[in-house]
Design an enzyme around this catalytic site. Sequence first.
Site, short mmCIF file in Angstrom:
data_model
loop_
_atom_site.label_atom_id
_atom_site.label_comp_id
_atom_site.label_asym_id
_atom_site.label_seq_id
_atom_site.Cartn_x
_atom_site.Cartn_y
_atom_site.Cartn_z
N SER A 46 0.85 -1.19 0.00
CA SER A 46 0.00 0.00 0.00
C SER A 46 0.89 1.25 0.00
O SER A 46 1.66 1.46 -0.93
CB SER A 46 -0.94 -0.01 1.21
OG SER A 46 -1.89 1.04 1.12
N ASP A 64 -8.55 -5.38 -5.20
CA ASP A 64 -8.14 -4.28 -4.32
C ASP A 64 -9.18 -3.17 -4.39
O ASP A 64 -9.52 -2.68 -5.47
CB ASP A 64 -6.77 -3.77 -4.78
CG ASP A 64 -6.15 -2.78 -3.80
OD1 ASP A 64 -6.89 -2.16 -3.02
OD2 ASP A 64 -4.92 -2.62 -3.82
N HIS A 72 -7.12 -5.44 -0.68
CA HIS A 72 -5.98 -4.54 -0.53
C HIS A 72 -4.95 -5.12 0.43
O HIS A 72 -5.15 -5.14 1.65
CB HIS A 72 -6.46 -3.18 -0.04
CG HIS A 72 -5.39 -2.15 0.02
ND1 HIS A 72 -4.69 -1.75 -1.10
CD2 HIS A 72 -4.87 -1.44 1.06
CE1 HIS A 72 -3.81 -0.83 -0.75
NE2 HIS A 72 -3.89 -0.62 0.55
#
Length: 518
Positions: free
Chosen positions: A197, A409, A447
């Site tokens: 991320s 995601d 994610h």
Amino acid sequence: MKTIAGVVFGILLGGLTYVAGNLSAVAPPAAHAVDAAACARLSSLKLPDATITSAQVVSAGVFKAPSGAAGAAEGFADLHAFCRVELTIKPSPDSDIKSETWLPLAGWNGKFQEVGNGGWNGFIQYAALAAALRKGYATASTDTGHAGDTASFAPGHPEKLIDFGYRAVHETALRGKTIVAALYGAPPQLSYFTGCSGGGRQAFMEAQRYPEDFEGIIAGDPGYDRAAESLQLIAAAQATHKDAASFIPKEKFAVLHQAALDACDALDGIKDGIINNPLRCKFDPAVTLCKGADGPNCLTAPQVEAAKSLYAPIVDPKSGKEIFPGFEPGTELRFANTTGAPRPLGMADETFKYTVFNDPNWDFRTLDISQDIVRAHKTDNGIVSATSSNLKPYVGRGSKLIIYHGWADQNVAPLSSVNYYNELIGMLGKQAVEDSVRLYMAPGMGHCAGGEGPSVFDTLMPLEQWREHAVAPKEIIASQMADGKVIRTRPLCPYPQEAQYKGTGSTDQAENFICHLP
């Protein structure tokens, strides 16, 4: 080859001066043991623009993360004794970067690993430090120069924004490797960076800005274009909060998800609740339109239009140029995380509130795509966004990059990683990318973790094998867990390959799949 701090300098430690030299010339030490006294002496180590505030041994099994810190709820009882070094780094008068380096007292593997942060994360990453330590690494983490998962520190503090954007990670790498060399008497032979991320963004930034910091980098679900990504997330919030009629309740995302599966799940030859390659999926949310009155198993016309916006790329209405891709079919069960709150996802919302407009009361509904993306990129100016595809200095050293991204995601549109990979091919050439970069797209993964597909896998060992033994990674086996047990395994294939069922055997076992080009 760059030295530990970029120049040769002496480090005074208990009367011993260590001179940083060529890292590649130093063989990794065998299981190198140090004692508590050696750890304590690090408190007198002199570092450029940095002060060591604590250097002490943490006995086996006793570490506890500070209350409220990232990873505070994690278990650390299995950690062996290590030397914990805390320091403050001040590369500018307004900097206040907190950093920690953890070094095993015994069994050091001769390598260094820095771990990344997510979002606007201003915390030491204790769980990630512990994971690296368990593998024998000396490891480091930074709070990126501020406290808390917020960008509220940024207005009026351009140097702090630079620290967050790229400088804190770089300075932590330099100081961390210096501390390693001082304690063990030799610098790390190899250095790696891992992050997902925002940590994936940091990973890209390191490869682009500081190609000599690390010999191997792992970038998961990288939110590397912070400006464009934030705009896309805000546009998603705009679409679902245009008015009361446009809002999609959480329960209705399950309706959308089932419709997407009905349209695309079986395209790979098996029905398993996963869309294997969303790029082949032609899904129109209009199939969920209510035939009559609104109900729990259908979407109203305004809700359908809002849903279509979530899948669509953000396009500049003036130039027609795509700014950032939309989300993929299969992501729907996590859309509520992105669109359910009254305001956009905090990372994106605060990007515009605190770094673009410098107004904590900014109303996301006023976003103007054409004007504000220009303003966002101008404000960012490469400080936070890491969009360059020129990795020639990085791959030219023989360094390796592994990128992975979940196809489902809900925070960072997965096609952004595919686009970046293709940009690398355009910049470096197909062969150079094949020699140095791998992209793994994980079907059904959200994610960085979770989702309907296998999302537990190891990218560090393939990176080590590739960089240290010239064994290029092929498939990576991913597991899906339930109640602590593995219920499904699948191969993740190097893009553009994808996993194909061989036609026999359980579809929950990786050995019954093969990687192939679609």
